[in-house]
Design a protein around this motif. Structure first.
Motif, PDB file in Angstrom:
ATOM      1  N   VAL B 316       0.925  -1.212   0.036  1.00  0.00           N
ATOM      2  CA  VAL B 316      -0.122   0.001  -0.143  1.00  0.00           C
ATOM      3  C   VAL B 316       0.903   1.214   0.017  1.00  0.00           C
ATOM      4  O   VAL B 316       0.525   2.127  -0.638  1.00  0.00           O
ATOM      5  N   ARG B 317       1.915   1.035   0.854  1.00  0.00           N
ATOM      6  CA  ARG B 317       2.577   2.386   0.772  1.00  0.00           C
ATOM      7  C   ARG B 317       3.452   2.620  -0.396  1.00  0.00           C
ATOM      8  O   ARG B 317       3.537   3.623  -0.786  1.00  0.00           O
ATOM      9  N   LEU B 318       3.915   1.421  -1.072  1.00  0.00           N
ATOM     10  CA  LEU B 318       4.665   1.898  -2.426  1.00  0.00           C
ATOM     11  C   LEU B 318       3.464   2.453  -3.576  1.00  0.00           C
ATOM     12  O   LEU B 318       3.793   3.216  -4.265  1.00  0.00           O
ATOM     13  N   ALA B 319       2.066   1.890  -3.245  1.00  0.00           N
ATOM     14  CA  ALA B 319       1.112   2.190  -4.316  1.00  0.00           C
ATOM     15  C   ALA B 319       0.958   3.634  -3.964  1.00  0.00           C
ATOM     16  O   ALA B 319       0.451   4.432  -4.997  1.00  0.00           O
ATOM     17  N   MET B 320       0.727   3.978  -3.028  1.00  0.00           N
ATOM     18  CA  MET B 320       0.464   5.464  -2.559  1.00  0.00           C
ATOM     19  C   MET B 320       1.716   6.328  -2.891  1.00  0.00           C
ATOM     20  O   MET B 320       1.522   7.573  -2.671  1.00  0.00           O
ATOM     21  N   GLY B 321       2.629   5.845  -3.258  1.00  0.00           N
ATOM     22  CA  GLY B 321       3.800   6.899  -3.882  1.00  0.00           C
ATOM     23  C   GLY B 321       4.858   7.019  -2.917  1.00  0.00           C
ATOM     24  O   GLY B 321       5.910   7.755  -3.290  1.00  0.00           O
ATOM     25  N   GLU B 322       5.036   6.233  -2.119  1.00  0.00           N
ATOM     26  CA  GLU B 322       6.337   6.027  -1.043  1.00  0.00           C
ATOM     27  C   GLU B 322       7.367   5.243  -1.749  1.00  0.00           C
ATOM     28  O   GLU B 322       7.189   4.109  -2.425  1.00  0.00           O
ATOM     29  N   THR B 323       8.554   5.751  -2.155  1.00  0.00           N
ATOM     30  CA  THR B 323       9.514   5.245  -2.664  1.00  0.00           C
ATOM     31  C   THR B 323       9.925   3.780  -1.956  1.00  0.00           C
ATOM     32  O   THR B 323       9.876   3.885  -0.731  1.00  0.00           O
TER      33      THR B 323
END
Lengths: 241, 424
Positions: B316-323
């Motif tokens: 989810v964090r990657l999908a939300m744009g966290e690198t």
């Protein structure tokens, strides 16, 4: 390359290797979306809906063809640039909500703003506004385990909407909800689409979702088999989807 | 973001408590093991110095070469002159002459016939001269089991176990049969004033303590001493200083070819202690490496399990744009917090336990009955400055390395699969 359209794809092709053979998930898909649309990709499993969302959501790159999203060419984005675009301009809603279990509803909604380094005071207001949009301001301190499925999905919508992105991608958002909650969620999305001018793009085969769409794109075997504008619920004119 | 990290750690005990306990336990054990071995080393050196040959010892070259055989025929002659020179030129030490000897102790019956007999090791020290440091160095008063300390010539102290084996008590007369410095036979009668127990099995089995003047008379060693022992006035053994002073002394006699010229030996150079201390240092290194490796493997595994358990969250964090880099750094930051807290707590607990054992000691007399080394049966830990970071640094490093290794899996996540993965 800048583009006046929110999303524009040209001859989009996505091929996945499958052992020694290859599977074509998208086959020369050319589509464009204006700002403020409430559109859905419909079709059976394996028709390429999620693959299309992946590409316009900058989670994947096309095998060939082009995808322009919010003025950026997806195939030319680095991992960092793609993450930055998602972070600032694209919201995601998942089938299984995917809230972070150890954080409260407030903290889940706050998370995207932390990534954007939004100042604390502004952050507090934006989070409470977002929870207010989905009618869960009074459940701000609840953890996901204390929320029902419908409430969890509403928190997920608030999390996706809190940064007011121009584009929101929803992959089967009602698949885990009963009919009443599904309608509630869809009404909430529809309201946000109107109030905030956020474009919604769904991947779904749920008839309840299809009933709310104002544009329905049918994908079959990775090709566009139909693209029709529909009448908004309660509006006059075209046929409902 | 720091608050977010803190909240995650606080609320999700499986990402904090288990790794924390692992680090606490590992660090605590490392600190205790380190201070234990240091305590063993320090105790061994202190007992060896006290009951053996001091922190440094001056003896003739011939004596030094055959030291294990107590070759009093090669003892230092003119000990008073050497003592005077040592006191003047080597004031770091408190100097006192000693004679180590061996003999047969005979216990006569009322008719003067042998009732009991046993081989005895003898230590002759200056018990009666005013200002003699020996009573304080040997700490005789607390070691006394029965009887009293010798008060006059002809009185000796006997190891309590030895006295019991011979069937004698304080007040009994015994006869020492030994060899003189010149190779003749020496016999002398002594009265057992008291019995002692030092808690060092090698001393407690068959030793007698005799006044130096008595020993000199009996062994025909007028103004001679097997060794002139030196004790650091600071009270503890300083390895480098001892070696420097010994080198300085030996340089004075470097040109001499006389086999009876004096030579200064350091405590660890005698009796193969250097090898033993080297072994202890190596053991310390091995212990730290083993604990580091074990903690690293456990924490790596914990990190891997955490990644599996938090697969959805990371997605989810990657999908939300966290690198990926940012997610990876957040995982390492979490590990650093856990490692820091665990290492601090582990060090504090380890030091607390070590300080307690340093103060009170643990009695191992039952396990050391047959020990031949000069060391106390009550073992103490020894807390040094190193103990404050010997566990802390590996604890923190293992946690961060474990998380860094496990976290590499984040870079293998394909964002193109996130939507599919997050459906389940």
């Amino acid at each position: 390359m800048a583009d006046e359209k929110l999303i524009r794809t040209e001859n989009l092709v996505k091929i996945f290797p499958m052992g020694s053979s290859k599977v074509t998930a998208l086959n020369r898909v050319t589509l464009s979306f204006q700002a403020g649309e409430f559109a859905g990709l419909v079709g059976p499993s394996g028709s390429g809906k999620t693959t299309f969302l992946n590409i316009v959501g900058t989670l994947d790159a096309p095998s060939s063809g082009s995808a322009f999203v919010l003025g950026r060419t997806v195939e030319g984005l680095s991992h960092r640039e793609a993450a930055w675009l998602r972070n600032r301009s694209i919201g995601f809603i998942f089938q299984t909500f995917n809230l972070l279990p150890v954080y409260t509803a407030y903290e889940n909604v706050e998370f995207p703003l932390l990534l954007l380094k939004t100042p604390a005071a502004q952050r507090r207001k934006m989070v409470m506004d977002a929870l207010d949009w989905v009618g869960l301001a009074d459940r701000a301190r609840s953890r996901p385990a204390q929320l029902s499925g419908g409430e969890s999905q509403r928190v997920a919508i608030a999390r996706a909407m809190v940064k007011k992105p121009p584009l929101l991608l929803a992959d089967e958002p009602t698949a885990n909800l009963d009919a009443e909650n599904s309608h509630h969620i869809l009404q909430t999305m529809e309201k946000l689409n109107r109030q905030l001018a956020t474009s919604f793009l769904f991947a779904t085969h749920d008839e309840k979702v299809i009933g709310y769409l104002r544009r329905k794109i049918t994908l079959v075997d990775g090709r566009v088999a139909g693209d029709e504008n529909c009448r908004a619920r309660g509006a006059e004119g075209t046929e409902p989807c | 973001m720091i608050r977010f990290l803190y909240l995650g750690l606080w609320r999700d005990r499986s990402r904090s408590l288990f790794p924390l306990l692992t680090v606490v336990f590992g660090v605590m054990l490392t600190v205790v093991m380190f201070t234990w071995i240091k305590g063993f080393e320090v105790g061994f050196l202190a007992t060896s110095a006290r009951l053996g040959s001091g922190h440094v010892s001056v003896m003739s070259r011939a004596y030094a070469d055959e030291r294990d055989q107590l070759p009093n025929d090669a003892a230092l002659a003119g000990a008073a002159g050497i003592m005077e020179r040592l006191r003047r030129d080597f004031p770091l030490f408190s100097w006192t002459p000693r004679i180590h000897f061996a003999g047969l102790l005979d216990v006569p019956d009322e008719k003067g016939e042998t009732r009991a007999q046993g081989p005895a090791g003898g230590l002759a020290v200056d018990l009666f001269s005013p200002g003699s440091p020996e009573p304080a160095i040997l700490d005789l008063e607390p070691a006394l089991v029965r009887g009293a300390l010798p008060r006059r010539a002809g009185e000796i102290l006997l190891a309590d176990e030895f006295a019991a084996n011979l069937g004698i008590a304080p007040g009994a007369s015994v006869t020492l049969i030994a060899g003189t410095m010149h190779g003749g036979m020496a016999t002398a009668n002594f009265t057992v004033a008291g019995t002692f127990r030092f808690g060092a099995p090698a001393m407690d089995r068959g030793m007698m303590i005799v006044d130096l003047a008595d020993a000199r008379t009996v062994l025909d060693m007028d103004d001679a001493a097997g060794e002139i022992t030196g004790f650091f006035r600071a009270g503890f053994y300083d390895r480098e200083q001892a070696e420097t002073e010994a080198q300085r002394f030996n340089d004075l006699f470097a040109a001499s070819q006389d086999p009876f010229a004096p030579r200064m030996e350091t405590l660890i150079a005698m009796s193969g202690m250097s090898q033993m201390l080297g072994w202890m240092d190596a053991m310390l290194g091995i212990i730290v490496v083993v604990f580091l490796a074990a903690m690293f493997i456990v924490l790596w595994n914990t990190g891997l399990m955490g990644n599996i358990r938090r697969y959805g969250e990371i997605g989810v964090r990657l999908a939300m744009g966290e690198t990926k880099g940012r997610v990876y750094r957040a995982m390492i930051a979490e590990a650093a917090v856990v490692g820091l807290a665990g290492s601090l707590i582990g060090t504090a607990l380890g030091l607390a336990l070590a300080l307690y054992v340093q103060e009170h000691g643990l009695d191992f007399s039952a396990m050391m009955r047959n020990a031949s080394m000069l060391m106390s049966t009550k073992l103490h830990t020894h807390v040094t400055g190193t103990a404050y970071f010997i566990g802390f640094v590996p604890g923190l490093a293992a946690t961060v390395l474990g998380a860094a290794t496990a976290g590499r899996a984040i870079y293998k996540r394909q964002t193109s699969r996130l939507l599919k993965e997050l459906e389940t």
